[in-house]
Design a protein around this motif. Sequence first.
Motif, short mmCIF file in Angstrom:
data_model
loop_
_atom_site.label_atom_id
_atom_site.label_comp_id
_atom_site.label_asym_id
_atom_site.label_seq_id
_atom_site.Cartn_x
_atom_site.Cartn_y
_atom_site.Cartn_z
N THR A 231 0.68 59.02 6.35
CA THR A 231 -0.52 59.79 6.61
C THR A 231 -0.48 60.44 7.99
O THR A 231 -0.24 59.76 8.99
CB THR A 231 -1.77 58.89 6.51
N ASN A 298 1.21 56.12 12.31
CA ASN A 298 0.93 55.25 11.16
C ASN A 298 2.19 54.71 10.49
O ASN A 298 2.10 54.03 9.48
CB ASN A 298 0.09 56.01 10.12
N GLN A 440 -0.76 60.59 -1.56
CA GLN A 440 -1.40 61.32 -0.45
C GLN A 440 -2.89 61.53 -0.67
O GLN A 440 -3.43 62.59 -0.37
CB GLN A 440 -0.71 62.67 -0.24
N TYR A 443 -8.15 57.22 -0.02
CA TYR A 443 -8.13 55.94 -0.73
C TYR A 443 -9.45 55.18 -0.59
O TYR A 443 -10.13 55.27 0.43
CB TYR A 443 -6.97 55.08 -0.22
N LEU A 514 -5.06 54.99 6.67
CA LEU A 514 -4.95 55.95 5.57
C LEU A 514 -6.20 56.81 5.58
O LEU A 514 -7.18 56.50 6.25
CB LEU A 514 -4.84 55.22 4.23
N THR A 663 1.23 49.70 1.12
CA THR A 663 2.08 50.52 1.97
C THR A 663 3.16 49.67 2.63
O THR A 663 2.96 48.48 2.90
CB THR A 663 1.26 51.22 3.07
#
Length: 737
Positions: A231, A298, A440, A443, A514, A663
């Motif tokens: 991100t 990130n 992408q 979330y 995110l 992730t």
Amino acid sequence: MSKIQQINRRDFVKLFGLASGGILLGCNVSSDTKEFIPQVEGIFTPNLFVQIQKDGNIILLASRSEMGQGIRTSLTSAIADELEADWKYITVKQATGNAKYGNQNTDGSRSVRTLLEPMRKMGATAKMMLITAAAKKWNIAETDCKAENHFIINKNTNDKIFFGDLVDEAAKVKIPSEESLTLKKVEDFKYIGKTLKSVDLKDFTHGTATYGIDVRIPNMKFAAIARCPVTFGSVKSVDDTSTKKVAGVENIIQLDRIVPPIGQFFGALGGVAVIANNTWSAFQGKLGLDIEWDYGENESFDSAEFQEKLTRRVHEKGKLVPGSSGNVFAAFKDSENTIEAAYTVPFLVHAPMEVPNATAWFKEDEIEVWAPVQDPQTARAELAHFFEIPIEKITINVTFLGGGFGRKSKSDFVVEAVALSKKIKAPIQVVWTREDDIKQSFYHATSAQYLKGSLSADGKVTGWLQRVAVPSITSSFKPLSDYASGFELGQGFTNNPYKLDNFRLENAKAESHLRIGWLRSVVHIHSGFGNNSFVDELANAANIDPVQFHLNLIGKDRIIQGKSDYPYSTKRMKDVLKNTAKMSNWGLELPVNHGMGIAIHYSFYSYVATVVEVSVKNGNVKIENIWTTIDCGLALNKDNIKNQLEGAAIFGMSIALFGKISTKNGAVEQNNFFDYQMTRMKDTPKIHIDIMDKMHEPPTGVGEPGVPVMAPAICNAIFNASGKRYRTLPLVDEGLV
């Protein structure tokens, strides 16, 4: 015709009783002189939502987006009901994105709640103007006329005039004041509260409905965009040698990130766009790109480590949330029986069947877009801001949405399409792949909750401590928003329905790594899971039936006023609980390895209770039955409500059984439906829905309230079937699916 004057916005709101202040008539009229509205020849247009033609056909405008929830049918049926129109003459047209239609954001289960009365008034206005026209034609009093099934009837002689035959005369009638409108009584409803088939059913079932991805414009191009796996990462360098060899590829464009201003809009992630003369070539060309990424800050984000961090934090003291009462610590000290538990929910993604897509045409000083958007006005405003085009020169054509669940209220994919159209000076369609959609997205936040409760000797809850850590949606609009916001805590935490003398809620830190957005039922997913799971644990510890324990904990009938125009009635919550228990034959003996679980929740001003029956055999869980009761006040279209709750049950099953975004090194690990699974048709249980008759109550939300109860009801049922308690979602990680 008299000169048209500009209406004062405040007066207009007062005239038509529209809380949002945005729904306008066909043109602006003076609230003082009640000037006429100019009409197109042969069509009577009393307001923006109604067009009556001489052949009697009526075009009704739908201002909210259709994504399978039936809103185009529901809202227009309210207009038709008050108009006394014959449904066979009705055609529905989708409104473009424009503030004149009022708030068009199809989100938050609020379309019917906020628009039912305004739409009824639109129909009543048209009906009254037709009655006035007929009365003048007959030279009788308006009170001697009535509307019935597409005719105005002379009550003295029983003569009748077809709506279409009054078009010219009605166009000359002044707009009636709000005070003069008489809305129907509940017992006189013709379509409201009934079961009405979707106006779009034929198109849906015959494959002729136009979704965003179906849009085609002469000379349009197609684009696929490679975005950074992490991100907010960016492009360092790109080798497009292989991509240029793909047949159909015409251009490769680096698209910089479009950063939104703090507090509003969504911007776009940026990346490398492959422009082609067909979608397949664009997709293939994207796969050929060799990109070196700058992953940014990130890159180190690991969701498993983050979940452990959140869990540790909720076991420590957090920020006290206003609304706490009594002294839970004293209650714990005085009790010999305390229960504590921690619950976790992972990141989730919407994964609508139709991926994000948008077709855009940047034409020098104007923009036109065709897209499956839930919030066309925000998209329009965002384009005006980023591309410096006057908002009145931007048209957002809203197509059907192949699912939305909150994802398509974020307009980043629209911004991408317009940016590329501007660069290539041609219309273009941007299509995300399923992998793009999952990797992408915006979330649904992960969460951790810690709950501790104390019980008296007779099974009463004497203390309730709850700590929650959830990355906030506000982090997508405001940096360093590291705690759940007040509106998020108001979704099932601070408005806890139970009668608790000693209650304490604490908010723990939860950073965002995110893009966080809202997903169907939003933070209610977390509160519904934590609250209902913990109540079931308390009931088991107290050796009291869970249904009775819920009733005891809710206590006497009372109204929890809060700040809402829809006060929380504990009686209505108890009623749906009792009704669902009765529907499911709660308490009867079940087959071996079967169990039932119950959950209740109040969200979007609606009351829902669900019982789930599961079987657990050889370590595998099967959902056997689902029973759900909803009290959503006035039920506008019962068929749509039933469909929504069935869909919510399946959506909630998917979350409980499979839903998980994880992730590693900052990148989302899931790719497609093979590793971000959904409930399949073969696993769908029998779903039983009951809609409580509350036609004299205001309408409340329907699309989302059926979701939060599913995961806790399933987990509670598993406990009753197997004796094992599961506090972490999804259950596939526990080997149960």
